[in-house]
Design a protein around this motif. Sequence first.
Motif, PDB file in Angstrom:
ATOM      1  N   ARG A 119      24.430   2.031  13.074  1.00 49.36           N
ATOM      2  CA  ARG A 119      24.551   1.601  11.675  1.00 49.36           C
ATOM      3  C   ARG A 119      23.184   1.373  11.047  1.00 49.36           C
ATOM      4  N   SER A 120      22.282   0.706  11.768  1.00 48.38           N
ATOM      5  CA  SER A 120      20.958   0.399  11.229  1.00 48.38           C
ATOM      6  C   SER A 120      20.130   1.663  11.024  1.00 48.38           C
ATOM      7  N   SER A 121      20.228   2.603  11.969  1.00 44.00           N
ATOM      8  CA  SER A 121      19.462   3.847  11.866  1.00 44.00           C
ATOM      9  C   SER A 121      19.886   4.667  10.651  1.00 44.00           C
ATOM     10  N   SER A 122      21.138   4.516  10.241  1.00 40.31           N
ATOM     11  CA  SER A 122      21.627   5.245   9.068  1.00 40.31           C
ATOM     12  C   SER A 122      20.845   4.853   7.823  1.00 40.31           C
ATOM     13  N   TRP A 123      20.529   3.570   7.715  1.00 40.89           N
ATOM     14  CA  TRP A 123      19.766   3.120   6.553  1.00 40.89           C
ATOM     15  C   TRP A 123      18.322   3.614   6.632  1.00 40.89           C
ATOM     16  N   LEU A 124      17.801   3.744   7.854  1.00 44.61           N
ATOM     17  CA  LEU A 124      16.470   4.334   8.027  1.00 44.61           C
ATOM     18  C   LEU A 124      16.464   5.767   7.519  1.00 44.61           C
ATOM     19  N   VAL A 125      17.493   6.527   7.917  1.00 49.92           N
ATOM     20  CA  VAL A 125      17.596   7.920   7.471  1.00 49.92           C
ATOM     21  C   VAL A 125      17.719   7.980   5.954  1.00 49.92           C
ATOM     22  N   LEU A 126      18.490   7.067   5.368  1.00 48.30           N
ATOM     23  CA  LEU A 126      18.641   7.041   3.909  1.00 48.30           C
ATOM     24  C   LEU A 126      17.287   6.826   3.245  1.00 48.30           C
ATOM     25  N   GLY A 127      16.489   5.891   3.783  1.00 49.90           N
ATOM     26  CA  GLY A 127      15.173   5.643   3.212  1.00 49.90           C
ATOM     27  C   GLY A 127      14.268   6.862   3.294  1.00 49.90           C
ATOM     28  N   LEU A 128      14.291   7.539   4.451  1.00 49.34           N
ATOM     29  CA  LEU A 128      13.450   8.721   4.634  1.00 49.34           C
ATOM     30  C   LEU A 128      13.876   9.859   3.706  1.00 49.34           C
ATOM     31  N   ILE A 129      15.189  10.049   3.571  1.00 43.21           N
ATOM     32  CA  ILE A 129      15.678  11.131   2.707  1.00 43.21           C
ATOM     33  C   ILE A 129      15.429  10.790   1.238  1.00 43.21           C
ATOM     34  N   ALA A 130      15.472   9.489   0.889  1.00 45.23           N
ATOM     35  CA  ALA A 130      15.152   9.089  -0.483  1.00 45.23           C
ATOM     36  C   ALA A 130      13.705   9.438  -0.811  1.00 45.23           C
ATOM     37  N   VAL A 131      12.798   9.200   0.151  1.00 41.16           N
ATOM     38  CA  VAL A 131      11.392   9.575  -0.032  1.00 41.16           C
ATOM     39  C   VAL A 131      11.278  11.089  -0.189  1.00 41.16           C
ATOM     40  N   MET A 132      11.979  11.821   0.667  1.00 40.83           N
ATOM     41  CA  MET A 132      11.953  13.283   0.615  1.00 40.83           C
ATOM     42  C   MET A 132      12.503  13.782  -0.724  1.00 40.83           C
ATOM     43  N   PHE A 133      13.559  13.158  -1.194  1.00 41.38           N
ATOM     44  CA  PHE A 133      14.163  13.535  -2.472  1.00 41.38           C
ATOM     45  C   PHE A 133      13.198  13.261  -3.622  1.00 41.38           C
ATOM     46  N   TRP A 134      12.512  12.129  -3.582  1.00 46.43           N
ATOM     47  CA  TRP A 134      11.573  11.761  -4.648  1.00 46.43           C
ATOM     48  C   TRP A 134      10.419  12.756  -4.716  1.00 46.43           C
ATOM     49  N   ILE A 135       9.913  13.149  -3.560  1.00 39.77           N
ATOM     50  CA  ILE A 135       8.803  14.102  -3.514  1.00 39.77           C
ATOM     51  C   ILE A 135       9.224  15.455  -4.084  1.00 39.77           C
ATOM     52  N   SER A 136      10.468  15.850  -3.820  1.00 39.37           N
ATOM     53  CA  SER A 136      10.929  17.203  -4.187  1.00 39.37           C
ATOM     54  C   SER A 136      11.680  17.262  -5.512  1.00 39.37           C
ATOM     55  N   ARG A 137      11.793  16.126  -6.218  1.00 40.53           N
ATOM     56  CA  ARG A 137      12.694  16.049  -7.368  1.00 40.53           C
ATOM     57  C   ARG A 137      12.360  17.034  -8.492  1.00 40.53           C
ATOM     58  N   LYS A 138      11.068  17.408  -8.635  1.00 47.90           N
ATOM     59  CA  LYS A 138      10.654  18.273  -9.736  1.00 47.90           C
ATOM     60  C   LYS A 138      10.578  19.740  -9.344  1.00 47.90           C
ATOM     61  N   ARG A 139      10.871  20.038  -8.076  1.00 52.16           N
ATOM     62  CA  ARG A 139      10.789  21.425  -7.604  1.00 52.16           C
ATOM     63  C   ARG A 139      12.178  22.048  -7.541  1.00 52.16           C
ATOM     64  N   LYS A 140      12.404  23.063  -8.372  1.00 50.25           N
ATOM     65  CA  LYS A 140      13.712  23.710  -8.417  1.00 50.25           C
ATOM     66  C   LYS A 140      14.012  24.486  -7.136  1.00 50.25           C
ATOM     67  N   ASP A 141      12.957  24.927  -6.430  1.00 45.53           N
ATOM     68  CA  ASP A 141      13.170  25.696  -5.209  1.00 45.53           C
ATOM     69  C   ASP A 141      13.542  24.811  -4.020  1.00 45.53           C
TER      70      ASP A 141
END
Length: 337
Positions: free
Chosen positions: A257-279
């Motif tokens: 359960r705890s690791s799931s929130w870690l993954v969410l945080g990492l993917i949120a960072v990844m999403f933020w970095i890629s948010r302006k790239r259509k590719d």
Amino acid sequence: MKYGKWFVRVNWITLVFIFLVVIAGSFVRITGSGMGCPDWPKCFGQWIPPTEKSALPEDYKEVFSEKRIKKVAKFSNMLEAVGMEETAERIRNDKSILLEEDFNARKTWTEYANRLFGFMAGNGVLLVFLWIILKYRKRKLIVLSSINLVFLLFQAWFGSIVVATNLVPWTITVHLFFALVIIGLQIYIIRIVAPSQQKNIKVSKSFYALVFFIFVVVFAQMFLGTQVREEIDHLTKAGIGREGWAENLGIIFFIHRSSSWLVLGLIAVMFWISRKRKDLRIIHWIFAMLAIELLSGVILNHFNVPGLVQTAHLLFACILFGILMMATFRLKTKEIA
């Protein structure tokens, strides 16, 4: 080399059937239908199983119990031969393995449907292998499709062991592992035969490392999830009902359960970095799949692990795994100014 449209389509259809096998297997488990067919590959000795108990002989339990005893003995000897003496002895001494369940038409046909999906997936992998051998003859594809076919045959054989050992928990975990390996190989084959559908995306080395790390964590999370499921099986055998599962699950559940929130945080960072790239829309899909996955996990935790949500949880985990694997194949490292 350019590959035909139908060849590419067959590969995608095969991937869909492999996913359906995993999901059907989960549904079989949550409905307690795993022993709906006491033998393999037939079901009650028939290719099309009966719908009523009257179609079976009176001593059907004894008949299939004897067959199981022989198969369990062979499997135990095999484990012993590869150095797993303790596990082999535990299986030999577990008398619950040899208990035959009463015939239940609903459970029988649920398990039978699972096997039909497996049959379709197996034929898809075989068709891809033969197609490559007879028409394209590309060495890399021959090797990949051969390995996938061997793994699928092993998976089918191991399915018979899962049935013979009355769903011993660790066998189900191994079963899931090989299912994910087969999914990964099929995705890689699609990557080779349909490059125009999965164009390369240039990213920085640090971004690629982040994606790959998330992929590894999600892979580990899926196996922690199977361990949680095994704990639920132990609680059920101990007489603890669904309403008591959440409060009695141990440290593995807490880590999962705890690791799931870690993954969410990492993917949120990844999403933020890629948010302006259509590719990088594939990253947006990863974020969406994880959000749904976490929502199903919250429901499992707070509503006493409802059965259909368990299947949905595994479904979105498998889709997330598949998309992450596609991303690791498509992303190519190159420092971006």
